[in-house]
Design a protein around this motif. Structure first.
Motif: not given
Length: 394
Positions: A172, A174, A177-178
């Motif tokens: 993912s 995200w 990025a997380g």
């Protein structure tokens, strides 16, 4: 009767020179910034904002890594895949390592020899490197990173971690990025979490735990641009916001005192720590990238004569950076020994700018010639195969 083609041949996509030109600008700013007495460094980014060329350089390294290795790994074998991608990445890391070693050895040996003839301030070379040979092992293992010779080791670490970043991205975007954001926050909360540096008790000047964040942003920007024919989203409100942030950076960071001008600063901004990549810095670098990669005007500028010269430097960033670093050392030595008057300024900058451009021009010409020879070889092979097939016909 000749048959009309069923469909027009697809047009070859024109190369986007914006990233190369922006990288070329960053390389020239580094060339000036690494020689403190050079008058040109009064006009580089660090005087007009929170960031400097290093943030642009690492951001674009992440962008270019996706283009060079991310897309390669995602392609199916035999022309892609994880194995081929890993091999390319390891070869690139080895090349970066060799360039780092050559630059460092040239620097140490040059300063040691210069001291036999002229006085050299102690800050030109860390005391641990000034005498004896005990430093060699620390240098070879990247445990000793002198000033101005610390960005390529950061790039080696980040590039070696690129497959992990890509793996997280595949799960993912995200998630990637997380995780990246969490590591950046951790580095800012506890700067002691760093790779040891024999020459500095605080560790690596460019803390990889923090600087991976801007590298990942460059990678994600490349993914996003690849879905939009090379352009980043650029709604009017976002571009206005980026421009206002850059303008604010100019007002807050301009060296009014050095120019003898009254200060126009509106607020008091805390120190934008570079080692742990303060958010003032990566926000500015990201704003610049958004404005460049969402602008048709930037595309036209990159296709002008000046834009092409800058892109030429950007296409050969490793060689240009390495030569520039060595020339900066000689510039500092010359200015320290013989003064920094206008004659020396003109001589030093003419040699520096001319030298890096000449190397980039030679490398580009060599690459074109190699590509032409490779194309001719493939053409001859096809011709021989066709002739051989004709000979076997009844």
């Amino acid at each position: 009767m000749d048959q009309a083609p069923s469909a027009a041949a697809p047009k070859r996509k024109r190369r986007d020179h914006r990233i190369d030109a922006l990288r070329g600008i960053a390389l020239l700013m580094m060339l000036a910034d690494h020689a403190p007495q050079d008058v040109l460094n009064r006009f580089t980014l660090r005087n007009f904002g929170f960031a400097d060329a290093a943030e642009i350089f690492v951001l674009l390294a992440g962008y270019a890594s996706w283009l060079a290795y991310g897309r390669l790994i995602l392609r199916p074998p035999p022309n892609g895949g994880w194995k081929l991608g890993w091999e390319r990445i390891l070869r690139r890391c080895w090349r970066l390592y060799l360039f780092q070693m050559v630059m460092l050895l040239i620097s140490v040996l040059t300063i040691r020899q210069w001291r036999h003839f002229w006085t050299v301030p102690v800050d030109f070379l860390e005391p641990e490197l000034a005498h004896g040979n005990g430093w060699i092992w620390h240098v070879l293992t990247l445990q000793a990173l002198p000033n101005n010779l610390n960005i390529l080791p950061l790039y080696i670490v980040l590039l070696a971690c690129f497959p992990v970043m890509l793996f997280l991205w595949k799960i993912s975007p995200w998630l990637l990025a997380g995780v990246s954001t969490a590591l950046w926050v951790l580095a800012n909360l506890d700067p002691t979490i760093n790779i040891p540096n024999w020459l500095d008790p605080d560790g690596w000047y460019f803390d990889p735990l923090a600087w991976q964040f801007i590298f990942v942003m460059g990678m994600l920007a490349a993914v996003m641009a690849g879905q939009r024919e090379g352009n980043l989203p650029g709604p009017v409100w976002l571009r206005v916001l980026c421009l206002l942030y850059l303008l604010w950076g100019i007002i807050e960071c301009f060296p009014y005192e050095s120019w003898g001008l009254p200060s126009l600063r509106l607020t008091h901004i805390p120190s934008a720590e570079k080692s742990t990549l303060a958010y003032w810095r990566w926000l500015e670098a990201l704003a610049i990238l958004i404005l460049v990669q969402s602008s048709l005007f930037a595309t036209k500028l990159s296709e002008t004569w000046i834009g092409q010269k800058l892109a030429l430097l950007g296409r050969h960033s490793l060689e240009v950076f390495s030569l520039g670093t060595v020339l900066d050392l000689f510039a500092r030595l010359v200015m320290n020994t013989f003064g920094d008057g206008w004659t020396v300024q003109v001589l030093v900058n003419a040699i520096g700018l001319g030298g890096v451009y000449a190397v980039a021009w030679w490398l580009d010409r060599h690459r074109r010639e190699a590509a032409m020879m490779s194309g001719e070889t493939r053409k001859e092979a096809r011709l021989e195969a066709a002739q051989g097939a004709g000979d076997d016909r009844p």
